[in-house]
Design a protein around this motif. Structure first.
Motif, PDB file in Angstrom:
ATOM      1  N   HIS A 180       0.807  -1.131  -0.006  1.00  0.00           N
ATOM      2  CA  HIS A 180      -0.043   0.103  -0.032  1.00  0.00           C
ATOM      3  C   HIS A 180       0.906   1.145   0.071  1.00  0.00           C
ATOM      4  N   PRO A 181       0.609   2.298  -0.683  1.00  0.00           N
ATOM      5  CA  PRO A 181       1.387   3.575  -0.727  1.00  0.00           C
ATOM      6  C   PRO A 181       1.680   4.144   0.747  1.00  0.00           C
ATOM      7  N   LEU A 182       0.639   3.861   1.524  1.00  0.00           N
ATOM      8  CA  LEU A 182       1.045   4.633   2.888  1.00  0.00           C
ATOM      9  C   LEU A 182       1.578   3.638   3.977  1.00  0.00           C
ATOM     10  N   ALA A 183       1.880   2.651   3.315  1.00  0.00           N
ATOM     11  CA  ALA A 183       2.384   1.266   4.312  1.00  0.00           C
ATOM     12  C   ALA A 183       3.783   1.866   5.102  1.00  0.00           C
ATOM     13  N   ASP A 184       4.707   2.789   4.326  1.00  0.00           N
ATOM     14  CA  ASP A 184       5.742   3.212   4.854  1.00  0.00           C
ATOM     15  C   ASP A 184       5.761   4.722   5.201  1.00  0.00           C
ATOM     16  N   GLU A 185       4.651   5.395   5.130  1.00  0.00           N
ATOM     17  CA  GLU A 185       4.209   6.655   5.204  1.00  0.00           C
ATOM     18  C   GLU A 185       4.637   7.185   6.764  1.00  0.00           C
ATOM     19  N   PRO A 186       5.548   8.045   7.026  1.00  0.00           N
ATOM     20  CA  PRO A 186       5.854   8.387   8.208  1.00  0.00           C
ATOM     21  C   PRO A 186       5.049   9.217   8.813  1.00  0.00           C
ATOM     22  N   GLY A 187       4.544   9.107  10.258  1.00  0.00           N
ATOM     23  CA  GLY A 187       3.458   9.899  10.830  1.00  0.00           C
ATOM     24  C   GLY A 187       2.027   9.721  10.354  1.00  0.00           C
ATOM     25  N   LEU A 188       1.866   8.498  10.004  1.00  0.00           N
ATOM     26  CA  LEU A 188       0.518   8.131   9.394  1.00  0.00           C
ATOM     27  C   LEU A 188      -0.506   8.237  10.432  1.00  0.00           C
ATOM     28  N   ARG A 189      -1.548   8.918  10.047  1.00  0.00           N
ATOM     29  CA  ARG A 189      -2.827   9.185  10.722  1.00  0.00           C
ATOM     30  C   ARG A 189      -3.987   8.400  10.298  1.00  0.00           C
ATOM     31  N   LEU A 190      -4.552   8.197  11.182  1.00  0.00           N
ATOM     32  CA  LEU A 190      -6.106   7.614  10.883  1.00  0.00           C
ATOM     33  C   LEU A 190      -6.918   8.248   9.691  1.00  0.00           C
ATOM     34  N   ALA A 191      -6.800   9.894   9.791  1.00  0.00           N
ATOM     35  CA  ALA A 191      -7.543  10.526   8.984  1.00  0.00           C
ATOM     36  C   ALA A 191      -7.015  10.215   7.382  1.00  0.00           C
ATOM     37  N   ASP A 192      -5.752   9.786   7.421  1.00  0.00           N
ATOM     38  CA  ASP A 192      -5.147   9.657   5.941  1.00  0.00           C
ATOM     39  C   ASP A 192      -5.607   8.444   5.190  1.00  0.00           C
ATOM     40  N   LEU A 193      -6.556   7.623   6.052  1.00  0.00           N
ATOM     41  CA  LEU A 193      -7.142   6.275   5.402  1.00  0.00           C
ATOM     42  C   LEU A 193      -8.674   6.484   5.055  1.00  0.00           C
ATOM     43  N   ALA A 194      -9.204   7.993   5.087  1.00  0.00           N
ATOM     44  CA  ALA A 194     -10.523   8.203   4.929  1.00  0.00           C
ATOM     45  C   ALA A 194     -11.076   7.507   3.755  1.00  0.00           C
ATOM     46  N   GLY A 195     -10.110   7.650   2.670  1.00  0.00           N
ATOM     47  CA  GLY A 195     -10.787   7.319   1.431  1.00  0.00           C
ATOM     48  C   GLY A 195     -10.491   5.830   1.022  1.00  0.00           C
ATOM     49  N   CYS A 214     -12.989   5.920  13.627  1.00  0.00           N
ATOM     50  CA  CYS A 214     -12.945   6.691  12.476  1.00  0.00           C
ATOM     51  C   CYS A 214     -13.684   8.165  12.480  1.00  0.00           C
ATOM     52  N   GLU A 215     -14.924   7.950  13.056  1.00  0.00           N
ATOM     53  CA  GLU A 215     -15.777   9.110  13.260  1.00  0.00           C
ATOM     54  C   GLU A 215     -14.917  10.282  14.200  1.00  0.00           C
ATOM     55  N   HIS A 216     -14.012   9.696  15.374  1.00  0.00           N
ATOM     56  CA  HIS A 216     -13.274  10.494  15.940  1.00  0.00           C
ATOM     57  C   HIS A 216     -12.313  11.322  15.241  1.00  0.00           C
ATOM     58  N   ALA A 217     -11.888  10.436  13.946  1.00  0.00           N
ATOM     59  CA  ALA A 217     -10.546  11.146  13.215  1.00  0.00           C
ATOM     60  C   ALA A 217     -11.290  12.011  12.330  1.00  0.00           C
ATOM     61  N   GLY A 218     -12.679  12.049  12.025  1.00  0.00           N
ATOM     62  CA  GLY A 218     -13.198  13.112  11.178  1.00  0.00           C
ATOM     63  C   GLY A 218     -13.944  12.446   9.828  1.00  0.00           C
ATOM     64  N   PHE A 219     -14.009  11.054   9.891  1.00  0.00           N
ATOM     65  CA  PHE A 219     -14.543  10.518   8.903  1.00  0.00           C
ATOM     66  C   PHE A 219     -15.311   9.435   9.167  1.00  0.00           C
ATOM     67  N   VAL A 314       0.519   0.471  27.887  1.00  0.00           N
ATOM     68  CA  VAL A 314       1.028   1.314  27.095  1.00  0.00           C
ATOM     69  C   VAL A 314       0.563   2.537  27.900  1.00  0.00           C
ATOM     70  N   PRO A 315       1.595   3.610  27.315  1.00  0.00           N
ATOM     71  CA  PRO A 315       1.164   4.968  28.018  1.00  0.00           C
ATOM     72  C   PRO A 315      -0.356   5.564  27.586  1.00  0.00           C
ATOM     73  N   PRO A 316      -0.974   6.327  28.501  1.00  0.00           N
ATOM     74  CA  PRO A 316      -2.433   6.617  28.297  1.00  0.00           C
ATOM     75  C   PRO A 316      -2.362   7.933  27.119  1.00  0.00           C
ATOM     76  N   GLY A 317      -3.748   7.920  26.504  1.00  0.00           N
ATOM     77  CA  GLY A 317      -3.640   8.857  25.429  1.00  0.00           C
ATOM     78  C   GLY A 317      -4.303   8.324  24.387  1.00  0.00           C
ATOM     79  N   GLY A 318      -4.918   9.013  23.254  1.00  0.00           N
ATOM     80  CA  GLY A 318      -5.495   8.629  22.195  1.00  0.00           C
ATOM     81  C   GLY A 318      -6.952   8.692  22.490  1.00  0.00           C
ATOM     82  N   ALA A 319      -7.866   8.028  21.484  1.00  0.00           N
ATOM     83  CA  ALA A 319      -9.255   8.240  21.769  1.00  0.00           C
ATOM     84  C   ALA A 319      -9.826   7.067  22.744  1.00  0.00           C
ATOM     85  N   ALA A 320     -10.566   7.285  23.433  1.00  0.00           N
ATOM     86  CA  ALA A 320     -11.225   6.220  24.443  1.00  0.00           C
ATOM     87  C   ALA A 320     -12.423   5.830  23.975  1.00  0.00           C
ATOM     88  N   LEU A 321     -12.233   4.233  23.493  1.00  0.00           N
ATOM     89  CA  LEU A 321     -13.364   3.777  22.806  1.00  0.00           C
ATOM     90  C   LEU A 321     -14.181   2.497  23.474  1.00  0.00           C
TER      91      LEU A 321
END
Length: 321
Positions: A180-195, A214-219, A314-321
């Protein structure tokens, strides 16, 4: 059926061991008259003669010796029962029944059981796979003693029937086809996978967790394929059919490995990427019937689960689901 009185049987055994009513009375902190009365009562209950005069003393009859042979087996069994009960009260014995969702079993429950077998071999843990709703039904009806589920699908902490304990924040990583084109993308975000086309269950907890992340990431994710089994999901990802969120427990626990999933030729088929910028998590909780958390055996199982969860924390953070 004869009435076997344990207290009176102990008096008979003491008389047999010490030889005289006076000695037995002194050892038992009774009067000689009380000893004689107790043994006379036992003889009436059993319907046999236990003592016969022998000069100025008494001796046990053949029937009394027969009674004592069986009484010794009863005393031995009572000693074993006392020891087992003490072990139960100290959390060293007994059984704790656990209802747990699928990925928590290899990642948390099995390591905890393995540890307990070494430290408390008399404590048995039985495991029943059950998703959140079923686990709490089993807990409420008394079929299990402890339920493991996800916080988003558990009763609220205010539910008077249960006591909830947080165990683990399980990170959700993203699985992409290795090419996948984003498999090695540095700083990959969930929003980058909206499409992208997504693979997740058509209903149930995992469908809701993926959608919420995904909705928390905007899509809103477009589901191309529906599956609940992790091997099936990763096989479809490896075939280039879409991307998926995967809980880290499913990769390190259920699959027993964290390295890339490979195709038949040995090449990496799936790239699992950590979403460091916006890491979603699902929260794993344990629950018991309110008030039961102090039971020694159950407390030991909870402590073992907490220990295993702490090692995987793991250290706390991120979206709580």
């Amino acid at each position: 059926m004869a009435d076997w009185d344990i207290k009176k049987l102990r008096i008979l055994r003491t008389l047999h061991e010490l030889g005289t009513v006076t000695a037995a009375a002194e050892a038992l902190h009774l009067t000689p008259s009380a000893v004689s009365q107790q043994l006379a009562g036992l003889a009436r209950q059993l319907g046999v003669t236990l003592l016969e005069a022998h000069g100025r003393r008494v001796r046990l009859t053949d029937a009394a010796h027969l009674v004592l042979r069986h009484a010794e087996a009863v005393f031995a069994q009572l000693e074993r029962a006392d020891a087992e009960l003490l072990g139960y009260l100290q959390g060293e014995a007994g059984e704790v029944r656990v209802g747990a969702f699928s990925t928590s079993i290899p990642a948390l429950v099995v390591p905890a059981v393995r540890d307990l077998r070494g430290s408390h071999p008399g404590l048995a843990v039985s495991v029943r796979e059950a998703e959140a709703a079923e686990a709490y039904e089993l807990l409420a009806e008394g079929s299990v003693d402890l339920a493991l589920s996800l916080a988003a699908h558990a009763p609220t902490p205010r539910d008077p029937k249960f006591t909830r304990l947080a165990l683990l924040a399980d990170p959700l990583d993203v699985a992409l086809p290795a090419g996948h084109p984003l498999a090695d993308e540095p700083g990959l975000r969930l929003a980058d996978l909206a499409g992208e086309q997504w693979i997740f269950g058509s209903s149930g907890p995992w469908s809701q967790i993926t959608t919420a992340a995904c909705e928390h990431a905007g899509f809103v994710p477009e589901r191309a394929h529906a599956a609940a089994d992790w091997d099936a999901i990763l096989a479809m990802v490896g075939a280039g059919m879409g991307v998926a969120l995967v809980p880290r427990m499913a990769m390190s626990g259920a699959r027993g490995r964290t390295e890339p999933v490979r195709d038949e030729g040995g090449a990496a088929a799936v790239a699992v990427r950590v979403l460091r910028a916006d890491q979603p998590r699902r929260h794993v909780v344990a629950a018991v019937r309110r008030g039961a958390e102090g039971a020694p055996g159950l407390a030991r199982v909870l402590a073992a689960l907490r220990r295993i969860a702490g090692e995987a924390a793991v250290p706390p953070g991120g979206a709580a689901l």
